[in-house]
Design a protein around this motif. Structure first.
Motif, short mmCIF file in Angstrom:
data_model
loop_
_atom_site.label_atom_id
_atom_site.label_comp_id
_atom_site.label_asym_id
_atom_site.label_seq_id
_atom_site.Cartn_x
_atom_site.Cartn_y
_atom_site.Cartn_z
N LYS A 1 0.82 -1.22 0.00
CA LYS A 1 0.00 0.00 0.00
C LYS A 1 0.85 1.27 0.00
O LYS A 1 0.44 2.29 -0.53
CB LYS A 1 -0.96 0.01 1.19
N SER A 2 2.03 1.22 0.60
CA SER A 2 2.91 2.39 0.62
C SER A 2 3.71 2.52 -0.67
O SER A 2 4.49 3.45 -0.83
CB SER A 2 3.87 2.32 1.80
N GLU A 3 3.52 1.57 -1.58
CA GLU A 3 4.22 1.49 -2.86
C GLU A 3 5.72 1.22 -2.71
O GLU A 3 6.49 1.48 -3.61
CB GLU A 3 3.98 2.74 -3.70
N ALA A 4 6.14 0.68 -1.56
CA ALA A 4 7.53 0.32 -1.37
C ALA A 4 7.92 -0.88 -2.22
O ALA A 4 9.10 -1.13 -2.45
CB ALA A 4 7.81 0.02 0.10
N ALA A 5 6.93 -1.62 -2.71
CA ALA A 5 7.19 -2.77 -3.57
C ALA A 5 7.03 -2.41 -5.04
O ALA A 5 7.10 -3.27 -5.90
CB ALA A 5 6.25 -3.92 -3.21
N SER A 6 6.83 -1.14 -5.33
CA SER A 6 6.61 -0.69 -6.71
C SER A 6 7.94 -0.50 -7.43
O SER A 6 8.79 0.28 -6.98
CB SER A 6 5.82 0.63 -6.70
N TRP A 7 8.10 -1.17 -8.56
CA TRP A 7 9.32 -1.01 -9.34
C TRP A 7 9.48 0.44 -9.77
O TRP A 7 10.59 0.97 -9.75
CB TRP A 7 9.28 -1.92 -10.57
N PHE A 8 8.38 1.09 -10.11
CA PHE A 8 8.45 2.48 -10.55
C PHE A 8 8.98 3.38 -9.43
O PHE A 8 9.80 4.26 -9.67
CB PHE A 8 7.07 2.97 -11.02
N ARG A 9 8.52 3.18 -8.19
CA ARG A 9 8.99 3.98 -7.06
C ARG A 9 10.48 3.74 -6.80
O ARG A 9 11.23 4.65 -6.48
CB ARG A 9 8.19 3.67 -5.79
N ILE A 10 10.91 2.49 -6.94
CA ILE A 10 12.32 2.16 -6.75
C ILE A 10 13.16 2.80 -7.86
O ILE A 10 14.23 3.37 -7.61
CB ILE A 10 12.51 0.63 -6.68
N TYR A 11 12.65 2.75 -9.09
CA TYR A 11 13.35 3.39 -10.22
C TYR A 11 13.47 4.90 -9.98
O TYR A 11 14.53 5.49 -10.20
CB TYR A 11 12.58 3.10 -11.51
N GLU A 12 12.37 5.52 -9.52
CA GLU A 12 12.41 6.96 -9.20
C GLU A 12 13.47 7.26 -8.14
O GLU A 12 14.19 8.27 -8.24
CB GLU A 12 11.06 7.41 -8.62
N MET A 13 13.58 6.38 -7.15
CA MET A 13 14.57 6.60 -6.09
C MET A 13 15.98 6.57 -6.66
O MET A 13 16.78 7.44 -6.37
CB MET A 13 14.42 5.52 -5.01
N PHE A 14 16.28 5.55 -7.47
CA PHE A 14 17.63 5.43 -8.00
C PHE A 14 17.96 6.53 -9.01
O PHE A 14 19.12 6.81 -9.27
CB PHE A 14 17.86 4.04 -8.61
N GLN A 15 16.95 7.17 -9.57
CA GLN A 15 17.14 8.29 -10.47
C GLN A 15 17.13 9.63 -9.72
O GLN A 15 17.29 10.68 -10.34
CB GLN A 15 16.04 8.31 -11.55
#
Length: 137
Positions: free
Chosen positions: A19-33
């Motif tokens: 629910k927090s989107e911590a498992a979202s690939w898109f959120r992880i990609y945003e973080m690394f960018q």
């Protein structure tokens, strides 16, 4: 009974991650960018909660669910191993789009290709167990 409690806590943790989107690939990609603070906020909150919890365990000598004392041993000061391990962990996280917690959340959410990542993590952990004594300290 404790297993049911642990299972419930795990399910609640999984729902929270999803629910927090911590498992979202898109959120992880945003973080690394470095395009979004979302994941850094989640990670920072977890680190802060971990620090506070550890200090409370030490100060009040809190015991485990089984009544045993919790021993928090001092960390090894060998910085090289943390840098090397962190690089491997970060590369795996960036390539897979998930760290160990969300891997199982993604599987539970029905993203079946994550099975390859979970199998690779298990094989890597097994190989580390075999080779640990041969690695430099």
């Amino acid at each position: 009974m404790r297993s049911i409690i642990f299972l419930g806590i795990g399910i609640l943790f999984g729902i929270t991650l999803f629910k927090s989107e911590a498992a979202s690939w898109f959120r992880i990609y945003e973080m690394f960018q470095f395009h979004s603070f979302h994941m850094y906020g989640i990670i920072g909150s977890a680190v802060t909660l971990g620090l506070i919890s550890t200090q409370l365990i030490k100060k009040y000598k809190i015991k485990s669910f089984y009544g045993d004392p919790i021993h928090i041993s001092p960390k090894d000061k060998n910085l090289r191993r943390y840098i090397f391990g962190g690089i491997i962990f970060g590369l795996g996280w960036a390539l897979a789009g998930a760290c160990p917690g969300p891997m199982f959340v993604l599987l539970g959410a029905g993203y079946l290709p994550i099975i390859v990542v979970i199998a690779s993590a298990i094989i890597g952990t097994f190989l580390y167990g075999i080779l640990k004594h041969k690695l430099p300290h």
